[in-house]
Design an enzyme around this catalytic site. Structure first.
Site, PDB file in Angstrom:
ATOM      1  N   CYS A   1      56.428 -27.079 -33.174  1.00 31.85           N
ATOM      2  CA  CYS A   1      56.510 -25.750 -33.809  1.00 31.85           C
ATOM      3  C   CYS A   1      57.866 -25.089 -33.634  1.00 31.85           C
ATOM      4  CB  CYS A   1      55.447 -24.825 -33.235  1.00 31.85           C
ATOM      5  SG  CYS A   1      53.831 -25.189 -33.878  1.00 31.85           S
TER       6      CYS A   1
HETATM    7  N1  CO8 Z   1      33.503 -21.996 -36.775  1.00 32.77           N
HETATM    8  C1  CO8 Z   1      32.589 -21.408 -35.986  1.00 32.77           C
HETATM    9  N2  CO8 Z   1      32.641 -21.453 -34.637  1.00 32.77           N
HETATM   10  C2  CO8 Z   1      33.652 -22.133 -34.075  1.00 32.77           C
HETATM   11  C3  CO8 Z   1      34.639 -22.788 -34.853  1.00 32.77           C
HETATM   12  C4  CO8 Z   1      34.525 -22.708 -36.252  1.00 32.77           C
HETATM   13  N3  CO8 Z   1      35.431 -23.277 -37.070  1.00 32.77           N
HETATM   14  N4  CO8 Z   1      35.538 -23.377 -34.025  1.00 32.77           N
HETATM   15  C5  CO8 Z   1      35.134 -23.114 -32.776  1.00 32.77           C
HETATM   16  N5  CO8 Z   1      33.987 -22.380 -32.792  1.00 32.77           N
HETATM   17  C6  CO8 Z   1      33.205 -21.898 -31.643  1.00 32.77           C
HETATM   18  C7  CO8 Z   1      33.521 -22.702 -30.406  1.00 32.77           C
HETATM   19  O1  CO8 Z   1      32.717 -23.874 -30.346  1.00 32.77           O
HETATM   20  C8  CO8 Z   1      33.193 -21.721 -29.311  1.00 32.77           C
HETATM   21  O2  CO8 Z   1      31.797 -21.695 -29.103  1.00 32.77           O
HETATM   22  P1  CO8 Z   1      31.202 -21.488 -27.613  1.00 32.77           P
HETATM   23  O3  CO8 Z   1      31.727 -20.136 -27.176  1.00 32.77           O
HETATM   24  O4  CO8 Z   1      29.738 -21.553 -27.834  1.00 32.77           O
HETATM   25  O5  CO8 Z   1      31.786 -22.613 -26.809  1.00 32.77           O
HETATM   26  C9  CO8 Z   1      33.596 -20.383 -29.917  1.00 32.77           C
HETATM   27  O6  CO8 Z   1      33.608 -20.564 -31.335  1.00 32.77           O
HETATM   28  C10 CO8 Z   1      34.964 -19.936 -29.449  1.00 32.77           C
HETATM   29  O7  CO8 Z   1      35.905 -21.032 -29.612  1.00 32.77           O
HETATM   30  P2  CO8 Z   1      37.350 -21.012 -29.009  1.00 32.77           P
HETATM   31  O8  CO8 Z   1      37.293 -20.601 -27.593  1.00 32.77           O
HETATM   32  O9  CO8 Z   1      38.019 -22.313 -29.341  1.00 32.77           O
HETATM   33  O10 CO8 Z   1      37.993 -19.872 -29.923  1.00 32.77           O
HETATM   34  P3  CO8 Z   1      39.304 -19.037 -29.678  1.00 32.77           P
HETATM   35  O11 CO8 Z   1      38.955 -17.608 -29.753  1.00 32.77           O
HETATM   36  O12 CO8 Z   1      40.097 -19.521 -28.503  1.00 32.77           O
HETATM   37  O13 CO8 Z   1      40.158 -19.363 -30.975  1.00 32.77           O
HETATM   38  C11 CO8 Z   1      42.069 -20.700 -31.583  1.00 32.77           C
HETATM   39  C12 CO8 Z   1      40.584 -20.677 -31.244  1.00 32.77           C
HETATM   40  C13 CO8 Z   1      42.271 -19.897 -32.861  1.00 32.77           C
HETATM   41  C14 CO8 Z   1      42.506 -22.135 -31.810  1.00 32.77           C
HETATM   42  C15 CO8 Z   1      42.883 -20.039 -30.454  1.00 32.77           C
HETATM   43  O14 CO8 Z   1      42.544 -20.593 -29.215  1.00 32.77           O
HETATM   44  C16 CO8 Z   1      44.378 -20.189 -30.640  1.00 32.77           C
HETATM   45  O15 CO8 Z   1      44.952 -19.794 -31.630  1.00 32.77           O
HETATM   46  N6  CO8 Z   1      45.061 -20.718 -29.651  1.00 32.77           N
HETATM   47  C17 CO8 Z   1      46.497 -20.916 -29.703  1.00 32.77           C
HETATM   48  C18 CO8 Z   1      46.733 -22.127 -30.475  1.00 32.77           C
HETATM   49  C19 CO8 Z   1      48.169 -22.329 -30.852  1.00 32.77           C
HETATM   50  O16 CO8 Z   1      48.939 -21.441 -31.065  1.00 32.77           O
HETATM   51  N7  CO8 Z   1      48.516 -23.545 -30.976  1.00 32.77           N
HETATM   52  C20 CO8 Z   1      49.796 -23.881 -31.439  1.00 32.77           C
HETATM   53  C21 CO8 Z   1      49.688 -25.233 -31.870  1.00 32.77           C
HETATM   54  S1  CO8 Z   1      50.742 -25.505 -33.138  1.00 32.77           S
HETATM   55  C22 CO8 Z   1      52.082 -26.448 -32.608  1.00 32.77           C
HETATM   56  O17 CO8 Z   1      52.573 -26.384 -31.555  1.00 32.77           O
HETATM   57  C23 CO8 Z   1      52.606 -27.410 -33.592  1.00 32.77           C
HETATM   58  C24 CO8 Z   1      51.968 -28.700 -33.367  1.00 32.77           C
HETATM   59  C25 CO8 Z   1      52.355 -29.638 -34.441  1.00 32.77           C
HETATM   60  C26 CO8 Z   1      51.775 -29.312 -35.779  1.00 32.77           C
HETATM   61  C27 CO8 Z   1      50.488 -30.003 -36.004  1.00 32.77           C
HETATM   62  C28 CO8 Z   1      50.132 -30.028 -37.461  1.00 32.77           C
HETATM   63  C29 CO8 Z   1      48.763 -30.640 -37.707  1.00 32.77           C
END
Ligand code: CO8
Length: 372
Positions: free
Chosen positions: A156
């Site tokens: 990123c």
């Molecule tokens: N629909 C419904 N429910 C869902 C879904 C969904 N799609 N996905 C997860 N849930 C559920 C989970 O199972 C979980 O349920 P439970 O509480 O029962 O376990 C609940 O919702 C909460 O899940 P999370 O804890 O995962 O949810 P978050 O509030 O943490 O949100 C995010 C998830 C949005 C992913 C968040 O954690 C986030 O944004 N984190 C930072 C991520 C980030 O910035 N990453 C950067 C990576 S990008 C990068 O560096 C480049 C890499 C190279 C590029 C790659 C290209 C492919």
């Protein structure tokens, strides 16, 4: 030492859009198919049923409403769930080069610079279509640039690390003009069958034109400082690579696509970024009160709200920290450059702004600019 300026940016936006509702419908159809095919294992307790995804969750967790992709049909086909991009012959432009050229030409048009006057092309992105020859060299040839070119990958943070690399060469005098190009085909290395991440990414290409700050017409952005930092982490990882066949592991394993521990990334990257920006601004002598705009990495709205508040010491006013992630989703290295490209024209001479990216590595890159 020479001074450096950003004189143009360009964005290539694919024509195809996937809304959250379309994405969720396809994912849920895929999950239903998978659950039916694995009903016996699920009943025996040896496999877990795949739960449905939801548009409401996606918007609440990320702020993302839609994403642009190169191929929508392949992604939304429940029996496929990844794009279909027909193989290109060796004498045709590759996909990354093609979309990179579009962004580069827009950046050169904004700056009024001819390709022949470019000394360096860096293709900086989070994945490369092939190992060699470098995509940057292909773009250099397609646009008719001079000098030399190469590829670099800092996930990123590829754009800001590319900007620092090009700026350092301009400062040192070895080149006069550089194009940093970020073709991000994230749809091809995203696991669309994983509901935890299937909503996160989209495709785009951006380009930034940097020049020696000498005899330029007003309106450009002076680059007052660049700073990069890295700290190793496995929390964002993709294990696909050229040693794959040597491991006798050719099957379609989950870790051959983007993997992340999103919660940990969230917690660990935020303090890293906030401290990085504060130190960079202090060393550059730019106070929070002087900053007119923040163009942040576009991964998550809550993350950006948090960083904006930390950097400015208050909740940002509307427009001070523009997000584009609701329309483009996370486009890896291109996100902060899309925001900069779309939301910089209204700044007045003397206004300060900050571009910042962060992500896998971990990596953080910041660029402090001032409108000329
Ligand atoms: N629909 C419904 N429910 C869902 C879904 C969904 N799609 N996905 C997860 N849930 C559920 C989970 O199972 C979980 O349920 P439970 O509480 O029962 O376990 C609940 O919702 C909460 O899940 P999370 O804890 O995962 O949810 P978050 O509030 O943490 O949100 C995010 C998830 C949005 C992913 C968040 O954690 C986030 O944004 N984190 C930072 C991520 C980030 O910035 N990453 C950067 C990576 S990008 C990068 O560096 C480049 C890499 C190279 C590029 C790659 C290209 C492919």
């Amino acid at each position: 030492m020479h001074n450096v300026a950003i004189t143009g940016t360009g964005v290539y936006t694919p024509s195809q859009i996937i809304t959250n509702d379309e994405l969720v419908a396809a994912f849920n159809a895929y999950a239903d198919l998978w659950n039916a095919e694995n009903a016996d294992a699920i009943a025996a307790g040896t496999a877990e049923a795949k739960p449905h995804s939801s548009s409401d969750f996606i918007v609440a967790a990320s702020g993302i409403e839609q994403r642009y992709v190169l191929d929508k049909d392949g992604v939304l086909d429940p029996s496929r769930m990844f794009p279909h991009l027909a193989a290109r012959a060796d004498d045709e432009p590759g996909y990354m080069a093609e979309i990179g050229v579009d962004a580069a030409q827009k950046a050169m048009a904004v700056a009024g610079v001819d390709a022949a006057d470019i000394d360096l092309v860096i293709c900086a992105a989070s994945n490369m279509e092939r190992a060699y020859p470098a995509i940057g060299v292909e773009i250099q040839q397609l646009i008719g640039a001079g000098g030399f070119a190469f590829d670099m990958n800092v996930a990123c943070s590829s754009a800001t690390f590319g900007i620092q690399t090009a700026a350092d060469m301009i400062r040192a005098g070895s080149i006069r003009r550089a194009l940093v190009i970020n073709p991000e085909i994230c749809s091809a290395h995203l696991e669309w069958r994983d509901r935890d991440c299937h909503f996160i990414f989209g495709d785009v290409a951006t380009a930034t034109l940097l020049e020696r700050d000498e005899g330029l017409k007003p309106g450009h952005f002076k680059v007052l400082g660049t700073r990069c930092a890295t700290q190793f982490s496995n929390n964002i990882r993709n294990n696909n690579g050229y040693l794959r066949r040597t491991h006798d592991q050719m099957e379609d394993r989950r870790d051959m696509q983007f993997m992340q521990n999103g919660r940990k990334v969230f917690k660990e990257v935020l303090p890293l970024v906030s401290k990085h920006i504060a130190a960079h601004m202090a060393d550059a002598g730019v106070a929070a009160a002087d900053l007119r705009r923040l163009w942040l990495h576009q991964a998550n709205k809550t993350m950006n709200d948090y960083i904006g508040k930390k950097v400015l010491g208050r909740t940002p006013e509307p427009g001070e920290q523009p997000n584009i992630l609701q329309d483009y989703a996370n486009t890896s290295s291109a996100g902060s450059i899309i925001a900069f490209s779309k939301y910089a024209d209204d700044l007045s001479p003397g206004d300060y702004g900050l571009i910042c990216s962060f992500g896998a590595g971990y990596s953080v890159g910041s660029v402090i600019v001032q409108r000329a």
